[in-house]
Design a protein around this motif. Structure first.
Motif, short mmCIF file in Angstrom:
data_model
loop_
_atom_site.label_atom_id
_atom_site.label_comp_id
_atom_site.label_asym_id
_atom_site.label_seq_id
_atom_site.Cartn_x
_atom_site.Cartn_y
_atom_site.Cartn_z
N ALA A 245 -4.58 17.09 2.36
CA ALA A 245 -5.70 17.88 1.84
C ALA A 245 -6.71 18.29 2.92
CB ALA A 245 -6.42 17.11 0.74
N TRP B 264 -1.58 12.90 -6.97
CA TRP B 264 -2.70 12.77 -6.03
C TRP B 264 -3.55 14.04 -5.92
CZ3 TRP B 264 -5.05 8.69 -4.38
CH2 TRP B 264 -5.97 8.82 -3.33
N GLY C 26 -3.62 9.16 8.20
CA GLY C 26 -3.66 8.76 6.79
C GLY C 26 -3.64 10.04 5.97
N VAL D 80 -9.03 6.77 4.83
CA VAL D 80 -7.97 5.84 5.24
C VAL D 80 -8.54 4.61 5.95
CG1 VAL D 80 -7.47 7.11 7.40
CG2 VAL D 80 -5.76 5.59 6.45
N SER E 214 3.13 6.19 3.81
CA SER E 214 3.83 6.47 2.55
C SER E 214 4.67 7.74 2.71
CB SER E 214 2.82 6.66 1.41
OG SER E 214 3.40 7.43 0.37
N HIS F 236 -9.01 1.18 4.27
CA HIS F 236 -7.89 0.31 3.91
C HIS F 236 -7.66 -0.79 4.95
CE1 HIS F 236 -6.30 2.12 0.33
NE2 HIS F 236 -6.37 3.31 0.86
N LEU F 237 -8.31 -0.69 6.09
CA LEU F 237 -7.97 -1.59 7.18
C LEU F 237 -8.95 -2.75 7.28
CD1 LEU F 237 -7.23 1.27 9.69
CD2 LEU F 237 -5.62 0.02 8.26
N THR G 242 4.07 6.47 10.20
CA THR G 242 3.58 5.52 11.19
C THR G 242 2.23 4.95 10.78
OG1 THR G 242 3.03 5.26 13.53
CG2 THR G 242 2.46 7.34 12.57
N ASP G 243 1.96 3.76 11.27
CA ASP G 243 0.65 3.13 11.08
C ASP G 243 -0.34 3.80 12.03
OD1 ASP G 243 -1.56 1.24 11.24
OD2 ASP G 243 -0.22 -0.18 10.25
N TYR H 39 -14.11 18.45 1.45
CA TYR H 39 -13.58 18.56 2.82
C TYR H 39 -13.88 19.95 3.39
CZ TYR H 39 -10.75 14.26 2.10
OH TYR H 39 -10.34 12.96 1.88
N LEU I 128 0.84 -1.20 0.00
CA LEU I 128 0.00 0.00 0.00
C LEU I 128 0.87 1.26 0.00
CD1 LEU I 128 -3.03 0.51 0.10
CD2 LEU I 128 -2.88 0.60 2.60
C1 LIG Z 1 -6.94 7.38 -0.05
S1 LIG Z 1 -5.48 8.09 0.59
C2 LIG Z 1 -6.17 9.50 1.44
C3 LIG Z 1 -5.17 10.58 1.69
C4 LIG Z 1 -5.73 11.86 2.29
N1 LIG Z 1 -6.29 11.63 3.60
C5 LIG Z 1 -6.77 12.45 1.36
O1 LIG Z 1 -7.95 12.51 1.72
O2 LIG Z 1 -6.37 12.85 0.27
C6 LIG Z 1 -5.10 6.99 1.94
C7 LIG Z 1 -3.81 7.35 2.67
O3 LIG Z 1 -3.76 6.56 3.86
C8 LIG Z 1 -2.46 6.00 3.99
N2 LIG Z 1 -2.60 4.76 4.78
C9 LIG Z 1 -3.18 3.60 4.41
N3 LIG Z 1 -3.17 2.72 5.43
C10 LIG Z 1 -2.55 3.35 6.46
C11 LIG Z 1 -2.22 2.96 7.79
N4 LIG Z 1 -2.52 1.74 8.27
N5 LIG Z 1 -1.60 3.85 8.59
C12 LIG Z 1 -1.27 5.10 8.12
N6 LIG Z 1 -1.56 5.51 6.87
C13 LIG Z 1 -2.19 4.65 6.05
C14 LIG Z 1 -1.96 5.81 2.58
O4 LIG Z 1 -0.56 5.75 2.51
C15 LIG Z 1 -2.55 7.04 1.88
O5 LIG Z 1 -1.68 8.14 1.93
#
Ligand SMILES: C[S@@+](CC[C@H](N)C(=O)[O-])C[C@H]1O[C@@H](n2cnc3c(N)ncnc32)[C@H](O)[C@@H]1O
Length: 239
Positions: free
Chosen positions: A90, A54, A85, A154, A111, A157-158, A134-135, A67, A43
């Protein structure tokens, strides 16, 4: 700008659960289709690849305006803000566009390329800003650090979003607000799900995930038309 990577980010156990895609009931039959989420490394790599494009994608869909509209409609403000995340920052940038650079912001993301852009953008807006690679399920902040926690797209993704939600709640002060925006169960949401292996939510899913909150409100993401079709926002107050 380089961020130090806590070993825990990629060393913690991989997601073993799966992302639910379909759950249908026919009489005594139940059809369940699940998909393995991308690994954290996969990811982070995928987001680092799209980082240069992005912001253009976000503004084409209308999320930046969405937003802003959400924060304005609910008069959301903060002095110490976490963007979880953060991506390219943004959500906090929308906050600064509304109320000016009157808050400090920390960004958390896996990332590095996305996070670097977020911190550069926030500095450019005059914010006191820093980033943590960090996660969001293991945040390096003490309890009750922030009065506003923003989490834009974010949690989907979990495989277990509750784990991250409880962590975001831990760092939120009493009197603070947690604002989460997630991909919605909708045809457009399904496309995002196919592309990024995310889960999609409806309002009931969100109310049940955030049921521990003191005041919970779920609304379609306001702003340009695609926003409301693609995303739901959940505002959770901690009394
Ligand atoms: C869809 S993007 C959204 C980015 C931003 N919040 C936006 O609205 O434009 C998801 C972001 O979450 C991050 N991400 C995904 N899983 C994560 C995790 N477990 N911990 C921290 N960041 C995470 C990704 O690297 C990515 O930058």
């Amino acid at each position: 700008m380089r961020f130090s990577t806590p070993a825990a980010v990629f060393a913690s156990p991989p997601d073993t659960d799966a992302i639910p895609i379909v759950d249908l009931h026919f009489g005594s039959w139940r059809l369940v289709l699940e998909r393995k989420p991308l690994s954290r490394k996969g990811l982070a790599r995928a987001y680092s690849r799209v980082a240069p494009r992005w912001d253009r994608m976000l503004s084409r869909i209308g999320f930046e305006a969405g937003y802003r509209a959400l924060l304005r409609a609910h008069r959301i403000k903060g002095e110490r803000v976490l963007e979880a995340g953060a991506g390219t920052g943004a959500f906090a940038a929308a906050l600064a566009a509304l109320w000016g650079p009157c808050f400090a912001v920390d960004g958390a993301d896996i990332s590095e390329a996305m996070l670097r852009r977020a911190v550069e953008r926030w500095h450019g807006l005059g914010l006191n800003a820093s980033g943590r690679l960090t996660d969001i399920r293991a945040l390096p902040f003490p309890d009750q650090t922030f009065d506003l926690v923003l989490a834009g797209h974010v949690l989907e993704h979990l495989s277990d979003p509750k784990e991250a939600i409880l962590e975001l709640w831990r760092v939120l002060r009493p009197g603070g607000v947690l604002v989460a925006v997630v991909t919605r169960k909708s045809p457009l949401g399904r496309y995002i799900q196919w592309r990024w292996r995310v889960r999609c939510f409806d309002a009931d899913d969100l109310r049940s995930l955030f049921s521990f909150g003191d005041e919970v409100e779920v609304v379609p993401l306001p702003g340009p038309m695609l926003c409301g079709w693609m995303s739901l926002a959940c505002l959770v107050r901690r009394l």
